[in-house]
Design a protein around this motif. Structure first.
Motif, short mmCIF file in Angstrom:
data_model
loop_
_atom_site.label_atom_id
_atom_site.label_comp_id
_atom_site.label_asym_id
_atom_site.label_seq_id
_atom_site.Cartn_x
_atom_site.Cartn_y
_atom_site.Cartn_z
N UNK A 291 0.84 -1.20 0.00
CA UNK A 291 0.00 0.00 0.00
C UNK A 291 0.87 1.25 0.00
N UNK A 292 0.27 2.36 -0.38
CA UNK A 292 0.91 3.66 -0.24
C UNK A 292 0.81 4.07 1.22
N UNK A 293 1.88 4.64 1.76
CA UNK A 293 1.87 5.18 3.11
C UNK A 293 2.14 6.67 3.05
N UNK A 294 1.43 7.41 3.90
CA UNK A 294 1.57 8.86 3.90
C UNK A 294 2.30 9.37 5.13
N UNK A 295 2.93 8.47 5.88
CA UNK A 295 3.80 8.88 6.97
C UNK A 295 4.91 7.87 7.14
N UNK A 296 6.14 8.35 7.05
CA UNK A 296 7.31 7.50 7.28
C UNK A 296 7.76 7.59 8.73
N UNK A 297 6.92 8.18 9.60
CA UNK A 297 7.26 8.33 11.00
C UNK A 297 8.15 9.55 11.23
N UNK A 298 8.83 9.55 12.38
CA UNK A 298 9.75 10.65 12.71
C UNK A 298 11.08 10.11 13.23
N UNK A 299 11.32 8.84 12.93
CA UNK A 299 12.57 8.20 13.39
C UNK A 299 13.57 8.21 12.22
N UNK A 300 14.53 7.31 12.23
CA UNK A 300 15.63 7.36 11.26
C UNK A 300 15.16 7.01 9.84
N UNK A 301 14.10 6.23 9.71
CA UNK A 301 13.57 5.93 8.37
C UNK A 301 13.11 7.21 7.68
N UNK A 302 12.30 7.99 8.37
CA UNK A 302 11.87 9.27 7.81
C UNK A 302 13.07 10.16 7.51
N UNK A 303 14.05 10.14 8.41
CA UNK A 303 15.25 10.96 8.21
C UNK A 303 15.99 10.56 6.94
N UNK A 304 16.07 9.26 6.68
CA UNK A 304 16.76 8.80 5.47
C UNK A 304 16.05 9.27 4.21
N UNK A 305 14.73 9.13 4.18
CA UNK A 305 13.99 9.60 3.01
C UNK A 305 14.10 11.11 2.87
N UNK A 306 13.95 11.82 4.00
CA UNK A 306 14.06 13.27 3.94
C UNK A 306 15.44 13.69 3.43
N UNK A 307 16.49 13.10 3.97
CA UNK A 307 17.84 13.48 3.55
C UNK A 307 18.10 13.14 2.09
N UNK A 308 17.58 12.01 1.63
CA UNK A 308 17.74 11.65 0.22
C UNK A 308 17.08 12.70 -0.68
N UNK A 309 15.88 13.12 -0.33
CA UNK A 309 15.16 14.09 -1.14
C UNK A 309 15.76 15.49 -1.01
N UNK A 310 16.21 15.82 0.19
CA UNK A 310 16.90 17.09 0.40
C UNK A 310 18.16 17.16 -0.46
N UNK A 311 18.96 16.12 -0.43
CA UNK A 311 20.20 16.10 -1.21
C UNK A 311 19.91 16.12 -2.71
N UNK A 312 18.83 15.45 -3.11
CA UNK A 312 18.45 15.50 -4.52
C UNK A 312 18.09 16.93 -4.93
N UNK A 313 17.40 17.63 -4.05
CA UNK A 313 17.00 19.00 -4.36
C UNK A 313 18.18 19.98 -4.33
N UNK A 314 19.14 19.72 -3.43
CA UNK A 314 20.21 20.69 -3.20
C UNK A 314 21.51 20.37 -3.93
N UNK A 315 21.83 19.09 -4.09
CA UNK A 315 23.17 18.73 -4.56
C UNK A 315 23.21 17.77 -5.75
N UNK A 316 22.14 16.99 -5.93
CA UNK A 316 22.18 15.95 -6.96
C UNK A 316 20.98 16.09 -7.90
N UNK A 317 20.99 17.09 -8.77
CA UNK A 317 19.86 17.29 -9.69
C UNK A 317 19.65 16.07 -10.57
N UNK A 318 18.40 15.71 -10.71
CA UNK A 318 18.07 14.55 -11.53
C UNK A 318 17.95 13.26 -10.73
N UNK A 319 18.45 13.25 -9.50
CA UNK A 319 18.34 12.06 -8.66
C UNK A 319 16.88 11.87 -8.24
#
Length: 214
Positions: free
Chosen positions: A131-159
């Motif tokens: 299923x689709x989930x609309x919350x990855x929580x607030x622990x390290x899993x959410x942090x990993x997804x957030x950091x991946x998307x943050x880095x894609x937006x800031x440092x790795x265009x096209x990722x």
């Protein structure tokens, strides 16, 4: 195409983490894409540094992070990450942030840039629950997804980046409540493989049936 897939080490007293066990079992190539498999520490600061290091080293087109969601009955494809670290238990380094932003200069939230609905469809087509989930929580899993998307937006265009949560393995629920859900490792690997194939294809679907009402 190059795909980075990460899984976490054990945490919270568990001796194994189904995320990395499944990631290790993935094929080295899939639909013409190279699959690089790496472990992330279940620690806020070190996971962010490790993920950034892997991205710099490998320069992938896609990064899919995988984590354990104990108690979930099926694979979940995450839709969104929020800029919040709020840990119910300490991470593997003993850090326990409360109500802290992950990135001071980051957006309040980032949405997955992978075809989330198509990934869910692909897993279901393989005969497995998802299923689709609309919350990855607030622990390290959410942090990993957030950091991946943050880095894609800031440092790795096209990722393109996303996250999948997987259930406990059967061995992990021994001694837990008898109704605690779990999934055998081969089924988790099959689910991740199907989700990855959809991510590599990169074609989203508009099927509303894969969403949830929560």
């Amino acid at each position: 195409m190059k795909v980075l897939v990460t899984g976490f080490d054990p945490f919270g007293g568990e001796r194994v983490n189904p995320a990395y066990e499944a990631v290790k079992a993935l094929p080295d190539t899939l639909d013409g894409a190279q699959i690089d498999k790496r472990e992330l520490p279940t620690a806020f600061a070190r996971s962010a540094a490790a993920l950034e290091g892997y991205l710099c080293e490998l320069q992938p087109d896609i990064v899919l992070c995988v984590g354990q969601a104990g108690g979930t009955p099926a694979v979940r494809v995450e839709r969104v990450a929020i800029n919040l670290a709020d840990a119910r238990i300490p991470d593997n380094d003993g850090a326990q942030p409360l109500d802290e932003p992950l990135r001071a200069d980051g957006d309040a939230a980032y949405f997955s840039t992978l075809p989330v609905r198509a990934m869910v469809q692909a897993v279901r087509a393989a005969g497995l629950p998802c299923s689709v989930s609309y919350t990855a929580g607030t622990y390290v899993c959410n942090a990993a997804l957030y950091n991946a998307l943050y880095l894609a937006a800031k440092r790795f265009p096209g990722l393109r980046a996303g996250f999948v949560h997987v259930p406990y393995l059967p061995a992990q629920v021994a001694g837990k409540d008898a109704l605690t859900p779990c999934m055998p490792l081969p089924a988790i690997v099959q689910s991740l493989t199907a989700a990855l194939q959809a991510a590599i294809a990169g074609v989203e679907t508009s099927d509303p049936a894969v969403g949830t009402l929560q």
